[in-house]
Design a protein around this motif. Structure first.
Motif: not given
Length: 258
Positions: A153-170
């Motif tokens: 089963e495909s694992p769920s995608l990681p949740p998006v934080g309240p103030r950023e939409e990247f896992i690593f925004p930088d």
């Protein structure tokens, strides 16, 4: 005119008294026998060829002396100029030699540093582990996408934080640390790697990845995977993105996700 000695009448043009032989006053006696008259008002005889030659010779001698002095001055000036040029050439050659020695010293130091770095890398645990022969691995999946293992089963995608939409925004402006990545799941690593490409406007063949990134406000899909690769692929990425992508792939391989 009368002779002062004997009183005899004397012709004024005579130089001596005809009676006693006394010289007549006002005349000069030439002991050479030629008897030049030096009385006032008496015109002088013209200069002879000999005297004229002596005068010209004196002038020529002076001119020759002046010419020799001028030539000597020119020679001295030429010698001084040659000495100055020679000194300048020696100083320039010395400066060039000093620069060459400095460059050679810098190259020697750089080679020594590189040799030390290579020696340190050879002694590091990672290099020793990489030298251990490993069993042949299966062909790797494309670096930009990862499908879920078949039959699972495909694992769920990681949740998006309240103030950023990247896992690593930088991840496009700094180097990620291994410690930051080793604790992520397979899907989180996949998203972290592919968001580097999504930031550049790349689309994805995986519907799940494409749907995930289309939900992000920053994502602007522009190129199909084929168009992106045809235009240069990884050449779009900067040095941080390339290094971070390679590190994520390395960790995925270590964990057996690829």
């Amino acid at each position: 005119m009368y002779c002062k000695k004997c009183g005899k009448l004397i012709n004024p043009n005579n130089k001596f008294c005809t009676g006693c032989g006394t010289p007549v006053p006002g005349t000069s006696v030439d002991t050479t026998g030629q008897g030049k008259d030096t009385r006032p008002g008496k015109p002088q005889e013209p200069m002879g060829a000999k005297d004229l030659g002596n005068a010209r010779g004196s002038k020529n001698s002076k001119g020759l002396l002046v010419g020799l002095l001028a030539l000597l001055g020119v020679l001295i000036l030429a010698i001084v100029v040659l000495l100055v040029l020679n000194i300048s050439k020696k100083q320039e050659a010395q400066r060039q030699e000093e620069l060459r020695q400095e460059e050679e010293a810098e190259r020697r130091e750089r080679r020594e540093r590189e040799a030390e770095e290579e020696e340190t890398e050879e002694k590091s645990p990672e290099s020793e582990a990489s030298e251990i022969p490993q069993e042949a691995e299966e062909p790797l999946a494309p670096a930009t996408e990862t499908e879920a293992p078949e039959g699972t089963e495909s694992p769920s995608l990681p949740p998006v934080g309240p103030r950023e939409e990247f896992i690593f925004p930088d991840s496009d402006s700094r180097y990620l640390e291994r410690q930051e990545l080793e604790g992520l799941s397979q899907r989180e690593l996949s998203i972290a790697r592919n968001e580097i490409y999504a930031r550049r406007g790349r689309k994805f063949n995986s519907e799940e990845l494409q749907e995930y990134f289309e939900k992000q406000s920053w994502y602007e899909p522009q190129y199909t995977p084929e168009e992106f690769d045809a235009m240069g692929g990884d050449s779009f990425l900067n040095v941080y993105e390339l290094a971070n992508k390679d590190l994520i792939v390395e960790i995925e391989e270590e964990k057996g996700y690829r």
